[in-house]
Design an enzyme around this catalytic site. Structure first.
Site, mmCIF file in Angstrom:
data_model
loop_
_atom_site.group_PDB
_atom_site.id
_atom_site.type_symbol
_atom_site.label_atom_id
_atom_site.label_comp_id
_atom_site.label_asym_id
_atom_site.label_seq_id
_atom_site.Cartn_x
_atom_site.Cartn_y
_atom_site.Cartn_z
ATOM 1 C CB CYS A 144 -1.054 -0.035 1.200
ATOM 2 S SG CYS A 144 -2.495 1.078 1.077
ATOM 3 C CG HIS A 168 -3.836 -3.533 3.654
ATOM 4 N ND1 HIS A 168 -2.449 -3.187 4.380
ATOM 5 C CD2 HIS A 168 -4.324 -2.381 3.149
ATOM 6 C CE1 HIS A 168 -2.458 -1.817 4.231
ATOM 7 N NE2 HIS A 168 -3.609 -1.290 3.442
#
Length: 496
Positions: A334, A437
């Site tokens: 991310c 994630h």
């Protein structure tokens, strides 16, 4: 108090932050489920940088995701209607019913009640109609005098909906009797009456040595002690906030290091690595070195440009590039993925002051932060080794573009079936980046990533199975050490 909230509920409040509220609610959720009760978790307001994505694309606190799993429920934004995500020491993003709606700074934080309390009550009423019992988690302490006027997370909520409360305190910190009695004494008369009793958490040693204090506590407060929970070693459940900087094992096939940046987000990504018996995992704090790792992972961030500047201030950029020259592997997740590129651009000041920051310039792409946040659960296949399956969730404002992305990390499909590519694998396969994630939670994807990093097979297990086993272990301890029947009686009664 209104009859509209006449339902079955119980609230767990704590004498301090990290007293054990989240784990207590998770454990009670699993216990109630074992007793055949249709139970749901609820936290009116949470402040955390660890979050999860619901199937419908909403964002909730990670602790409520764990509690929902303990109940056997799919994730819902009603479980955590208000989530505050700090982007600096003075500003937080406000997420209501799963979507970012506002920013609050230190001067306007008192506006949270006016902004969000109606939405909190709306979600709570909805849960009361759907479930036998709602188990509510407080936030911080109910005795924060400066916050009482605009409180929607502790007694402000409990008083509004007429909910009974159990107060939990961590004896491992010391001063547990002062914490419990001091908290009660700082509350109003009606709030004191609302507290039905106490749970003492994280006790080490022989309980008989504590008994005289327990007797005094009940006599002094005229409230019930529901039990004393032992200190549980190596509890493999998602931590809401705390980061353990200690390495778990030395008997390793792989050494992994993750730099602790100020606004690190979703560090629960690393629980499967932290607890793996063949991985030496380390969160690296300020002033310490990333060198000596086989794999460096750049984590998610709520303030990517500022955290990238911090990374440089620590000398970690130099160490990362030296690590790569020596043949080490690098993974960015991310915000950490965005750092790998040529620049991070924030023209609208989404995360911090508007501007642009040079990236680590390891791969040919750039990222621009956009007003609309991407919130998705996805699954697909990695373009690595034997196209192992991968699943996870996305929480990001950044849109990344550039020729390096022509070698994607994975091809995935989101909840509504749309397929697209994610992330990047460098041409020499030394660097990878992804927006996903949770990519370490499934056995096949974790084994594939570890084989890439270690160049040897490392046997893994599904983290979901570990989490389920640990929730059952937690429930076993609760059943053995708490007066569950008394707690059930309070939660199942409509009479307050």
């Amino acid at each position: 108090m209104s009859d509209v909230f006449n339902g079955r509920s119980l609230m767990i409040q704590g004498t301090t932050s990290d007293a054990g509220k989240s784990i207590c609610v998770a454990g009670l959720c699993r216990v109630f489920k074992r007793h055949g009760i249709n139970v749901a978790p609820f936290k009116p307001q949470n402040m955390a940088l660890n979050s999860a994505v619901t199937p419908c694309g909403g964002e909730i606190g990670r602790a409520q995701a764990l509690q929902a799993i303990a109940c056997g429920l799919p994730l819902s934004t009603d479980f955590n209607p208000v989530l505050l995500k700090p982007s600096s020491d003075m500003k937080s993003q406000v997420i209501i019913h799963g979507k970012a709606v506002s920013q609050l700074d230190a001067n306007t934080f008192g506006d949270i009640k006016q902004l969000a309390f109606a939405k909190v009550l709306q979600s709570y009423q909805k849960l009361l109609q759907q479930y036998d019992v709602v188990l509510v988690e407080g936030a911080g302490s109910p005795a924060e005098i400066n916050l009482r006027q605009n409180d929607i997370a502790n007694m402000g909520f409990a008083e509004a909906v007429d909910c009974p409360v159990i107060l939990i305190s961590d004896i491992d910190r010391g001063g547990v009797f002062a914490h419990l009695t001091g908290t009660v004494n700082l509350l109003s008369a009606s709030e004191q009456a609302r507290i039905k009793g106490f749970i003492i958490n994280k006790f080490r040693g022989r309980l008989s040595l504590l008994q005289s204090g327990l007797d005094w506590l009940e006599n002094y407060t005229h409230k019930t002690l529901f039990g004393v929970l032992p200190y549980l070693q190596s509890l493999k459940l998602d931590a809401e906030d705390a980061i353990d900087v200690e390495s778990v094992t030395e008997d390793s096939q792989l050494k992994v290091k993750v730099p602790v940046i100020p606004r690190i987000s979703n560090h629960t990504d690393f629980e499967p690595l932290k607890w793996h018996p063949k991985i030496q995992f380390e969160f690296v704090p300020a002033g310490q070195s990333l060198m000596g790792a086989d794999l460096i992972i750049l984590p998610g961030s709520k303030s990517v440009r500022n955290d990238l500047s911090y990374l440089r201030e620590q000398g970690w950029e130099t160490e990362i590039k030296k690590h790569l020259r020596y043949g080490g592997k690098l993974l960015g997740i991310c915000g950490g993925f965005q750092m790998l590129g040529q620049s991070i651009n924030d023209p609208d000041g989404i995360e911090s002051q508007a501007g642009s920051t040079p990236g680590l310039n390891l791969l040919a792409f750039s990222t621009t932060l956009m007003p609309h946040k991407q919130l998705k659960q996805v699954q697909g296949n990695m373009n690595l080794n034997h196209s192992a399956p991968v699943s996870g969730y996305e929480i990001h404002c950044g849109v990344s573009r550039g020729p390096a992305l022509n070698r994607p990390f994975a091809k995935v499909a989101e909840y509504h079936g749309e397929t697209y590519t994610d992330g990047v694998i460098s041409e020499d396969k030394q660097i990878m980046g992804t927006y996903l994630h949770g990519l370490f939670e499934k056995k096949d994807s974790l084994q594939s990533i570890l084989y890439w990093a270690a160049e040897q097979q490392i046997v893994c297990e599904d983290w979901q199975d570990v989490r389920e086993s640990e929730l059952d272990r937690l429930a076993d301890v609760f059943e053995a050490h708490l007066n569950i029947e008394a707690i059930l009686q309070i939660a199942m009664s409509n009479k307050r």
